[in-house]
Scaffold this motif. Structure first.
Motif, PDB file in Angstrom:
ATOM      1  N   SER A   1       0.832  -1.019  -0.165  1.00 29.03           N
ATOM      2  CA  SER A   1       0.141  -0.023  -0.117  1.00 29.03           C
ATOM      3  C   SER A   1       0.720   1.100  -0.054  1.00 29.03           C
ATOM      4  N   GLY A   2       0.232   2.245  -0.023  1.00 25.32           N
ATOM      5  CA  GLY A   2       0.788   3.688  -0.014  1.00 25.32           C
ATOM      6  C   GLY A   2      -0.124   4.615   0.314  1.00 25.32           C
ATOM      7  N   ASP A   3       0.394   5.962   0.294  1.00 25.50           N
ATOM      8  CA  ASP A   3      -0.452   7.201   0.426  1.00 25.50           C
ATOM      9  C   ASP A   3      -0.862   7.656  -0.741  1.00 25.50           C
ATOM     10  N   LEU A   4      -2.154   7.683  -1.056  1.00 26.79           N
ATOM     11  CA  LEU A   4      -2.519   8.333  -2.196  1.00 26.79           C
ATOM     12  C   LEU A   4      -2.901   9.823  -1.746  1.00 26.79           C
ATOM     13  N   TYR A   5      -2.545  10.765  -2.617  1.00 20.44           N
ATOM     14  CA  TYR A   5      -2.989  11.978  -2.366  1.00 20.44           C
ATOM     15  C   TYR A   5      -3.693  12.938  -3.730  1.00 20.44           C
ATOM     16  N   ALA A   6      -4.072  13.895  -3.344  1.00 19.96           N
ATOM     17  CA  ALA A   6      -4.646  14.978  -4.187  1.00 19.96           C
ATOM     18  C   ALA A   6      -4.722  16.262  -3.573  1.00 19.96           C
ATOM     19  N   ASN A   7      -4.464  17.293  -4.253  1.00 18.08           N
ATOM     20  CA  ASN A   7      -4.344  18.810  -4.074  1.00 18.08           C
ATOM     21  C   ASN A   7      -5.334  19.732  -4.748  1.00 18.08           C
ATOM     22  N   PRO A   8      -6.464  19.434  -4.666  1.00 18.77           N
ATOM     23  CA  PRO A   8      -7.210  20.541  -5.311  1.00 18.77           C
ATOM     24  C   PRO A   8      -7.237  22.243  -4.734  1.00 18.77           C
TER      25      PRO A   8
ATOM     26  N   GLU B   1     -13.527  16.651  -6.755  1.00 15.07           N
ATOM     27  CA  GLU B   1     -12.130  17.079  -6.911  1.00 15.07           C
ATOM     28  C   GLU B   1     -11.280  15.878  -6.404  1.00 15.07           C
ATOM     29  N   ILE B   2     -11.297  15.629  -5.364  1.00 13.24           N
ATOM     30  CA  ILE B   2     -10.621  14.545  -4.469  1.00 13.24           C
ATOM     31  C   ILE B   2     -10.995  12.958  -5.226  1.00 13.24           C
ATOM     32  N   ALA B   3     -12.176  12.766  -5.562  1.00 12.91           N
ATOM     33  CA  ALA B   3     -12.575  11.525  -6.037  1.00 12.91           C
ATOM     34  C   ALA B   3     -11.937  11.234  -7.362  1.00 12.91           C
ATOM     35  N   THR B   4     -11.975  12.500  -8.319  1.00 10.97           N
ATOM     36  CA  THR B   4     -11.214  12.261  -9.611  1.00 10.97           C
ATOM     37  C   THR B   4     -10.031  12.198  -9.674  1.00 10.97           C
ATOM     38  N   GLU B   5      -9.464  12.771  -8.808  1.00  8.90           N
ATOM     39  CA  GLU B   5      -7.853  12.696  -8.767  1.00  8.90           C
ATOM     40  C   GLU B   5      -7.358  11.162  -8.028  1.00  8.90           C
ATOM     41  N   PHE B   6      -8.087  10.945  -7.019  1.00  7.48           N
ATOM     42  CA  PHE B   6      -7.923   9.479  -6.589  1.00  7.48           C
ATOM     43  C   PHE B   6      -8.078   8.264  -7.595  1.00  7.48           C
TER      44      PHE B   6
ATOM     45  N   ASP C   1      -4.298  24.353   3.084  1.00  7.56           N
ATOM     46  CA  ASP C   1      -3.278  25.138   3.028  1.00  7.56           C
ATOM     47  C   ASP C   1      -3.571  26.611   2.378  1.00  7.56           C
ATOM     48  N   PRO C   2      -3.515  27.586   2.994  1.00  7.54           N
ATOM     49  CA  PRO C   2      -3.790  28.949   2.401  1.00  7.54           C
ATOM     50  C   PRO C   2      -2.471  29.743   1.842  1.00  7.54           C
ATOM     51  N   TYR C   3      -1.456  29.231   2.189  1.00  3.67           N
ATOM     52  CA  TYR C   3      -0.087  29.681   2.152  1.00  3.67           C
ATOM     53  C   TYR C   3       0.658  29.340   0.816  1.00  3.67           C
ATOM     54  N   SER C   4       0.392  28.064   0.371  1.00  3.71           N
ATOM     55  CA  SER C   4       1.444  27.705  -0.743  1.00  3.71           C
ATOM     56  C   SER C   4       1.257  28.282  -2.116  1.00  3.71           C
ATOM     57  N   ASN C   5      -0.190  28.634  -2.341  1.00  5.04           N
ATOM     58  CA  ASN C   5      -0.556  28.713  -3.716  1.00  5.04           C
ATOM     59  C   ASN C   5      -1.471  30.044  -3.610  1.00  5.04           C
ATOM     60  N   LYS C   6      -0.835  31.154  -2.938  1.00  2.00           N
ATOM     61  CA  LYS C   6      -1.971  32.565  -2.815  1.00  2.00           C
ATOM     62  C   LYS C   6      -2.005  32.966  -4.159  1.00  2.00           C
ATOM     63  N   PRO C   7      -3.412  33.507  -4.486  1.00  2.00           N
ATOM     64  CA  PRO C   7      -4.497  33.792  -3.361  1.00  2.00           C
ATOM     65  C   PRO C   7      -5.140  32.565  -3.452  1.00  2.00           C
ATOM     66  N   PHE C   8      -4.890  31.146  -3.834  1.00  2.00           N
ATOM     67  CA  PHE C   8      -5.889  30.001  -3.702  1.00  2.00           C
ATOM     68  C   PHE C   8      -5.494  29.463  -2.516  1.00  2.00           C
ATOM     69  N   VAL C   9      -6.536  28.748  -2.036  1.00  2.00           N
ATOM     70  CA  VAL C   9      -6.587  27.812  -0.849  1.00  2.00           C
ATOM     71  C   VAL C   9      -6.449  26.121  -1.546  1.00  2.00           C
ATOM     72  N   ASN C  10      -5.250  25.638  -1.275  1.00  2.00           N
ATOM     73  CA  ASN C  10      -5.033  24.156  -1.467  1.00  2.00           C
ATOM     74  C   ASN C  10      -5.634  23.367  -0.471  1.00  2.00           C
ATOM     75  N   PHE C  11      -6.407  22.072  -0.889  1.00  2.00           N
ATOM     76  CA  PHE C  11      -7.012  21.179   0.004  1.00  2.00           C
ATOM     77  C   PHE C  11      -6.196  19.591  -0.129  1.00  2.00           C
ATOM     78  N   TYR C  12      -5.167  19.598   0.674  1.00  2.00           N
ATOM     79  CA  TYR C  12      -4.200  18.376   0.543  1.00  2.00           C
ATOM     80  C   TYR C  12      -4.781  17.339   1.288  1.00  2.00           C
ATOM     81  N   ALA C  13      -5.509  16.301   0.452  1.00  2.00           N
ATOM     82  CA  ALA C  13      -6.106  15.214   0.929  1.00  2.00           C
ATOM     83  C   ALA C  13      -5.412  13.818   0.754  1.00  2.00           C
ATOM     84  N   THR C  14      -5.212  12.851   1.659  1.00  2.00           N
ATOM     85  CA  THR C  14      -4.352  11.800   1.451  1.00  2.00           C
ATOM     86  C   THR C  14      -5.398  10.520   2.113  1.00  2.00           C
ATOM     87  N   ARG C  15      -5.196   9.476   1.339  1.00  2.00           N
ATOM     88  CA  ARG C  15      -5.710   8.236   1.846  1.00  2.00           C
ATOM     89  C   ARG C  15      -5.047   7.040   1.668  1.00  2.00           C
ATOM     90  N   ARG C  16      -4.872   5.971   2.413  1.00  2.00           N
ATOM     91  CA  ARG C  16      -3.913   4.949   2.610  1.00  2.00           C
ATOM     92  C   ARG C  16      -4.563   3.921   1.659  1.00  2.00           C
TER      93      ARG C  16
END
Length: 381
Positions: A163-170, A191-196, A347-362
């Motif tokens: 297994s591994g950690d699958l991540y998405a970052n919409p 968005e998360i389901a599409t990337e996953f 995460d509102p800092y890495s991609n200003k003025p956008f807010v990233n939502f970093y999602a992970t699922r193992r």
């Protein structure tokens, strides 16, 4: 002499009638006021229901999910999560509420073709193990009073899906988040389901098994039959041509079906990509009838030799040495493990003025029963 300050109280029938009318009028006024209050409460509830009924998948928003969305996702108020989450992983993030996680899981099943046909197991830990019986138990017939001899000890194999950690970052703009009409939960789940779905779809087919699932096409293959082939090795049938499906492709597909054990044929499906489907749909039997059977019922899959066809974009094209077609019972043949719960970090800092939502699922995956899946290999023999 009468006291002028003392009101006259009548005792006759006429006075009693006036008193009754006065009390009835007071009761009517009270009832009218009560009805007005009820209508106002109903109006408030209707307005609240319309404001909270942005749920395309059905159901209602739980207080936990609503608080998580409004306070954390929209405004970034982490203090509100203390009573809502079971804790944060080392790299940050929070377990999303069950309501939102169920949305992600439902859409993920609709998007990911292999997930929809494989066996999916929810786990509470990252280390999942399963014992598979390899046979060996011997049975026998005896009379009612005869002694029962000891039987052979069955042998087992242990399955530990990698297994591994699958991540998405919409990402979403703050203006979108501030818009009360923007259905944040639905957008985020999509968005998360599409990337996953895109990432895990490739891993379940051809994943390497290193920090990701082991795809069924990454499993060792051999042309030997079930009784003589090593456990964990899939059987393939050669196309008879080094570069194509061959001139006898119709007979080949029939052989693939009949090579699968009868118990596995109940619930078996074909898996191939669109380009291979195009070639297979043109195949005919000896009488000139197409092997492909289009569905006559809306929502039901097309069939090939009587079995449903699942289109998986990550299956390889027809080419020398490739295995473009799989047939089998994936419920018995392939297992997907996932640690229950999606983790989410705002995460509102890495991609200003956008807010990233970093999602992970193992997520993990591996072939479970190597006798339940057969492959077609493009090879002369």
């Amino acid at each position: 002499m009468e006291n002028p300050e003392t009101p006259f109280v009548g005792t006759g029938p006429l006075d009693a009638s006036f008193d009754l009318l006065a009390r009835q009028e007071a009761a009517d006024q009270a009832l009218t006021a009560l009805r007005s209050d009820i209508a106002e409460v109903k109006s408030r509830l209707d307005r609240q229901h319309r404001a909270d009924s942005r749920l395309p998948l059905g159901g209602s928003t739980s207080p936990q999910s609503s608080s998580f969305t409004e306070n954390y996702l929209r405004r970034g108020q982490e203090a509100e999560l203390k009573s809502l989450t079971i804790g944060a992983p080392a790299d940050g993030g929070y377990a999303v509420p069950t309501q939102l996680d169920a949305r992600i899981a439902e859409r993920l099943t609709a998007i990911s073709p292999i997930r929809a046909i494989a066996q999916v197991v929810q786990t509470s830990t990252a280390d999942y193990r399963k014992l598979i019986s390899l046979g060996g138990t011997v049975s026998g017939w005896v009379s009612e009073s005869a002694a029962r001899n000891a039987t052979a000890t069955p042998s087992f194999a242990e399955i530990v899906p990698p297994s591994g950690d699958l991540y998405a970052n919409p990402s979403a703009s703050q203006q979108m988040l501030d818009d009360a009409a923007f259905d944040l939960e639905s957008w985020l789940a999509q968005e998360i389901a599409t990337e996953f779905g895109r990432a895990e779809g490739a891993a379940f087919v051809s994943g390497t098994g290193t920090n990701q699932p082991s795809g069924f096409l990454s499993t060792p293959i051999a042309s030997t039959a079930d009784a003589t082939r090593a456990f964990g090795t899939l059987q393939y049938l050669a196309s008879g041509d080094a570069a194509t499906l061959g001139t006898a492709a119709d007979g080949l597909l029939i052989d693939v079906v009949m090579t699968l054990k009868a118990g596995h044929r109940q619930g078996a499906v074909w898996v191939m990509n669109a380009k291979t489907l195009s070639a297979v749909r043109k195949l005919k039997d000896a009488d000139g009838a197409f092997l492909w059977q289009g569905s006559l019922i809306d929502g039901q899959p097309d069939r090939l030799l009587g079995y449903p066809v699942v289109e998986a974009a990550d299956m390889p094209d027809v080419a020398a040495g490739a295995t473009p077609i799989a047939f089998g019972n994936f419920q018995n043949g392939y297992i997907i493990t996932e640690r229950f719960g999606t983790r989410l970090l705002r995460d509102p800092y890495s991609n200003k003025p956008f807010v990233n939502f970093y999602a992970t699922r193992r997520i993990g995956g591996q072939v479970l029963d190597s006798e339940a899946i057969k492959l077609v290999k493009i090879a002369a023999s």
